[in-house]
Design a protein around this motif. Sequence first.
Motif: not given
Length: 978
Positions: A217-242
């Motif tokens: 639940k925590f990772l689903r809420e704070n991570l994002k991933k683009e739609s192309y094949n092999g895209a990495p999970w990246v922390v959302k900008a607001s959470i990364a800044e925090k």
Amino acid sequence: MPLLKRKAFPLLDPPTFDPQVKDRQVWVSPITSEIFTDYETYVKRYSLYRQRLWQCEVTGRSGLTFREALESERTETDRVKEKLPDELQKRVLQRAQFQTGRLDGVVDDVHDYYIDRFDSGDIVTCRWTDGVKYNARVLRVVSDNVQLNHNGPKANGKVTNGVSTQHAITNGQISDPRFLVELLDDDNTGLDDTQTIVEKETLKRDRLDFSKNLLKKFLRENLKKESYNGAPWVVKASIAEKFGIETKLPKHLQEIKDKVDAKSRRRRLRDAPPLGVSADSSDNPFAKDKLKLKGTSQQQQQKDKQSSQVHHSKLDPKKVAIEDARRMEAAIKYPIEDLDIPAYRRQPSGEGPIIDMKPDANNNNKKGSTIPNPTGGMPLCPTPSQQQSVPSDTLGSLLMVWTFLSVFAKSLGLYPFPLDDFESALRHTSNDFKSDILIESNVCLLNAIIKERQKSKSSSAAASASMTLSVNSNTHLSAPSSLRGTPAPSPSRQASVVVSEDDTEETEVITSEGDQQVFGAVWTNPHIYEIGRAWDAKLIPLGNDREGWEDILIGCIHDITPPAKASQIDSIFNSLVPDEDSTLEEREEAYLRLSLKEKVFMLEMLVGIVNQCAFIKEFMEECQDQMTELRKQKIDLSRERKRIHAERQELERRIEESERENESDSELSESGGETGDEENIDRTPPQQDSSSSATSSRSESRQALLKRKQMEREEREAKRIKLYHQQREEARARSQILKARSMARRKLDEEERQLHKKEEQMEHNMRRYNTLRIRPLGRDKFYNRYLYLDNIGGGATHGAGRLFVQSPSDVDFTLLRERNDATTYTGSSSSYASNNSTTTTITPPCGHGGGVSFVSALMQAQGFNKEAEFMEKRIQSMQDMESNRAATTLQPEEWWRCYDNPEDIDNLLAWLNPKGEREHKLKKELHKQQHNLMLGMKKRITEHNNASKQEATRRTTRKSTTNGPVGSWQAYVNKFAK
């Protein structure tokens, strides 16, 4: 946002405002606050929200209403943030960052990696020494051998300050890591005297607080991933800044993304319309796709407009500085280091930038820069009263002796007495009457020493081999020599007792003996050796005002005096025994003529010996057992409070839901144009009468017409009565519901009151049995220590009736000195330290406060002029001592203040700033003890007023009495005398 058919459901945009249209009727949804301009759309949307078609986006639960799904998302989000502390959240996100697998695989990797890896700030379950599991916080990582590659300090069997487990494993070698932990209460606040070093095997994460479901639940809420094949999970900008997490893709992932972007650009160029064909033309096959993207282009235009506004605001540097300062303050997680609070370094109006006043690289304080707001927007500190009656170098010893006598009153056989009475007894010099407080205080200590020596003598025959030390053997730590057998006194005895004293530890006595055991020191007056011969032969009996206790005191002090104090004791002995023909009465008068400092000095020596007696240690062990039991009871009370809080929240939630449903039903009935049955009953018959009277008059007789009207009236009356009874039933049901709610609230309030009483009694008992070490309540921003000495052990609840303030210790002054050094600056907050656990020097976004000159300016602005001067002189003397290698120790210097007025406590609480770490803890402890502290102050003031009236009454009479007035220190009686 709740999902409908596994897709996000967009809310309606608010209608445009038209100032020309007045009195426009709209409908507002109570669930989503949407605004509707037509009733039909409102009813359809409202009915859709109440259907159980919605799904919680966080938990995945389906079959919910829109409101239930929304509350489920909020509850789960708050629960996840509560279960995972900020320090662990950052490490989890860093571990999951840039992974390219499925979310389930990322969750498994993070869970398996951190399930048995602990770091500073983690809240874990620790198996304590008593075998019970408690909640604890990991403070630091401890290792036997850590070699760091950076310039940080090397740890060899010590606590590695600021070095996390990951950093130690990566940059060095760590073997068998251990952890410094402290127990936590229900507020996740550390408990006093519960810090210890434990092995890794005793720590365990709570399976509910660190589960795979929670991490997902925590990772689903704070991570994002683009739609192309092999895209990495990246922390959302607001959470990364925090959390300060870097979001720049690694080189290999960036190359993959660049390839995908290039392929997408080529596709767009291939699908572009041919030249000469308008993009909006009907001949363009892509025109329809462009119309579909119209909403997206409008959003992009809005974003461009906002970005232009931001760019326009950047033209004004003052506005930019103010916005940056506000953003920095909003990002701070209080409490932080007291002297780094940004309110001192910003204008009182809140405008302007936050000035970083940290010393520069040359270790020079920024004296040229003035402090914008030295009070920090807080009221001035109330002025404490200075202890003019007792010198500062004696008050600490006086408080130590009085506290010891009060805490162990029952064990010593001494009835407790107030501090003011003890001070008056020590100042008593007249021989008109004898002070029982002074006599009994000395006698109870002497009898305790004599009992311990008699026990030692009885067991000396069996343990003589282990108690006798050879002069050629190494020096060992042993029991005090005053607690062993006493040989015949001789003027030729040499000093052999060395006492090592410390402010917080027990007195340790080191002895070295030759062929025969030697005690005492060489005195100027040789008659001292004859006075008090065999002083430990028997206890001092009751009666005759304990006659002869002065000689026993001389004999005891003669045996326990270390060489370091021999000169001071020799001066006292010369005052007590001026010549060889002195009598017991003369020695009694000589003792009364001693100064307060000399009396306290001898009492302090007796206390140091009694503190090592077996019965004192047994009493302290019993208190520790009681403290362990009380801690368990406190955990149970904490669980009970959580249960009551959960039941109250659930009750209020049900009440709020029922109220909302009732309001929504009433709005639907009113807005739908429906009218009440009673109104229909009243309005329908006249219309029927008017229509039917014209036709019935021809076909019906007058009697039949009247009969029919009578029946209609009876029918209307029956309907009215039925409606009346229905309303009465609804009102009765409503009354029963309200009554049940009121009873439920009263029940919870009563349980909370009973729980509060139990918690107060628990705090009282914990303070009573906390006799192992008397600690200050806390320290303020300037490291001044606050002591409340009442209600400890067997002492009285209102013994001192004052809140004492003590100057900072040398360790505190060392911390203040470090603020002048830019290279070793460590005045950072815990919140920033948790986010930067792998660095030794931390600079928060809001900057630091200054060095010693900065602290001195704050103290002077807040009314601590003399204290600021004392701090500067003390720090200067410490620096001089370091430059002079010949000097090894500093002379003990300190100042004392006290608060003795109840109003000062309220003003002191208003002055303390809870945004600082030290003052946050101090304010919390003062709130706990505020009731008893203010009662003690009021009682002390009342007793002083009564004593003044009694003294005035005694002066008007000519009768002389040997005993003082009732209630005064002169009328003291030892009810526990043995």
